[in-house]
Design a protein around this motif. Structure first.
Motif, short mmCIF file in Angstrom:
data_model
loop_
_atom_site.label_atom_id
_atom_site.label_comp_id
_atom_site.label_asym_id
_atom_site.label_seq_id
_atom_site.Cartn_x
_atom_site.Cartn_y
_atom_site.Cartn_z
N SER A 143 40.08 32.66 55.54
CA SER A 143 39.78 33.79 54.66
C SER A 143 40.98 34.04 53.76
O SER A 143 42.11 33.68 54.09
N TRP A 144 40.72 34.71 52.64
CA TRP A 144 41.77 35.01 51.68
C TRP A 144 41.39 36.26 50.90
O TRP A 144 40.28 36.78 51.03
N SER A 145 42.31 36.73 50.06
CA SER A 145 42.06 37.89 49.21
C SER A 145 42.26 37.48 47.76
O SER A 145 43.13 36.66 47.45
N PRO A 146 41.47 38.06 46.83
CA PRO A 146 41.69 37.78 45.41
C PRO A 146 43.08 38.22 44.99
O PRO A 146 43.64 39.18 45.53
N GLY A 147 43.62 37.54 44.00
CA GLY A 147 44.97 37.85 43.58
C GLY A 147 45.07 39.10 42.72
O GLY A 147 46.15 39.69 42.62
N GLY A 148 43.97 39.54 42.10
CA GLY A 148 44.02 40.71 41.24
C GLY A 148 42.66 41.35 41.08
O GLY A 148 41.63 40.71 41.28
N PRO A 149 42.62 42.64 40.69
CA PRO A 149 41.35 43.35 40.57
C PRO A 149 40.50 42.86 39.40
O PRO A 149 39.29 43.04 39.39
N GLY A 150 41.13 42.25 38.37
CA GLY A 150 40.38 41.82 37.21
C GLY A 150 39.37 40.73 37.49
O GLY A 150 38.46 40.49 36.69
N GLU A 151 39.53 40.04 38.62
CA GLU A 151 38.61 38.95 38.94
C GLU A 151 37.22 39.44 39.30
O GLU A 151 36.29 38.65 39.38
N SER A 152 37.07 40.73 39.51
CA SER A 152 35.75 41.27 39.83
C SER A 152 34.92 41.53 38.58
O SER A 152 33.72 41.76 38.68
#
Length: 388
Positions: free
Chosen positions: A134-143
């Motif tokens: 599992s991982w987390s997106p690097g930034g909120p803009g990717e949504s």
């Protein structure tokens, strides 16, 4: 592919409207957050429309006429400044309407940011058979716009790069069901890409043996310890997978009162498969759970990964005879209070000199408790015979 849904919606609106039509340009632009956009709606030749009667909507909301500019009798533009991220990953709907509200044409607008480097990459192996990462997106803009994540891995010193294909286990999670090697470290990383760019996480190096977890211990049983009113014994079996590998397991127990949400954890159970819980409340229901940590597998120096907790098992301690038997003898009450003080002192000594599930201290405590209850029963019999 990500614009198909938006385009299909616009085509449906156009073809279910009257015969009027127009061309909106640019089609399906992809822009950075904060950008400006000028779009034009050009009417098809021969239509009985005039640009002065057209208007624009964005996601169903009518745009102010101050943003319009007539390019001639058959064309109207709209200019949008400092665009925010798209409200939906399928694109924002920019639509040109006739004076009666009919849809003449439209475009999907994608506003977002390039992906940043994915972070917090971690993996677990269930009994060395598989691997879930599992991982987390690097930034909120990717949504704002659809971003694709791809997990890749390979043996550190040799072997070909392999792409993980099962992303059905959850958001930002990929599952590798089989084909893994042990005794050889892997390099694992995640690549993120969208219409504005791409980025890759840092490469994580791990040995499958260092991230192994296992099933919760099965057959957990919680029972009373004879008539002792403040103890319960807990027994369980080692997870079956431990028999197939050279695990050196350790266990934890947690328990709570029936009417409480707060758990108390017994940290140092070690690798034994039973434990005595002491110092409990008489006549009380307790819920107990056990979990396992397969540490030291094949000499691994990592701390291991705890399993899930076993299903809660309930058991109650016996009612205390001292609570059930009353006496009007003041001296007897004073003696009982003194004994309780002595017992409290003894328990303090046990807690100070023993830890977890130590067998020596438990034996001494059992002897103390048996003597105390025997003495109390003898005093009660004497009181009852004196009254008769």
């Amino acid at each position: 592919m990500i614009w198909h849904w938006c385009l299909a919606l616009l085509l449906h609106q156009i073809f279910t409207s009257p015969t009027y039509s127009a061309v909106v340009s640019p089609q399906d632009p992809v822009l950075l957050v904060g950008s400006s956009l000028t779009a034009a709606c050009t009417l098809a030749p021969g239509l009985e429309h005039h640009a002065g009667f057209l208007y624009w909507t964005l996601n169903g909301e009518r745009l102010p006429s101050s943003t319009y500019h007539a390019l001639g009798p058959g064309a109207l533009s709209v200019t949008l400044h400092n665009l925010n991220g798209s409200r939906q990953q399928s694109g924002d709907n920019l639509v040109c309407h006739g004076h009666k509200g009919e849809v003449l044409g439209g475009s999907c607008v994608y506003v977002g940011t390039p992906p940043q480097r994915p972070v917090n990459l971690s993996c677990l192996s269930h009994n060395t058979k598989d691997l879930t990462c599992s991982w987390s997106p690097g930034g909120p803009g990717e949504s704002f716009i659809r971003t694709r994540y791809t997990l890749k891995y390979k043996l550190r010193w040799f072997g070909q790069e392999t792409v993980c294909t099962d992303y059905s286990r959850g958001t930002n999670t990929c599952y590798i069901p089989s084909g893994l090697a042990i005794f050889t470290p892997y390099e694992i990383w995640v690549e993120a890409s969208n219409q504005l760019g791409s980025a890759a996480s840092l490469v994580a190096t791990l040995d499958i043996l260092d991230v192994v977890t296992t099933d919760p211990p099965p057959d957990v049983q919680v029972n009373r310890v004879g008539d002792l009113d403040d103890q319960l014994t807990v027994r369980w079996r080692s997870p079956p997978a431990l028999r197939d590998f050279l695990f050196r397991a350790k266990y934890q127990i947690r328990y709570r009162l029936e009417d409480s949400a707060s758990w108390k954890v017994v940290e140092n159970v070690g690798n034994q498969t039973s434990c005595r819980l002491a110092g409990l409340r008489p006549g009380t229901v307790y819920f107990v759970q056990v979990r396992c940590n397969p540490v030291g597998m094949y000499g691994s120096r990592k701390p291991g990964v705890w399993s899930d907790w076993s299903p809660p098992m309930a058991a109650s301690t016996p009612q205390s005879e001292r609570l059930q038997t009353g006496s009007c003898d003041a001296k007897s009450g004073a003696q009982t209070a003194a004994l309780r003080r002595e017992l409290k002192q003894f328990l303090g000594w046990v807690r100070k000199h023993a830890s977890g599930c130590g067998s020596v201290s438990i034996k001494l405590y059992d002897q103390w408790r048996a003597w105390l209850q025997k003495s109390q029963n003898t005093r009660n019999q004497i009181l009852q015979s004196g009254k008769s």
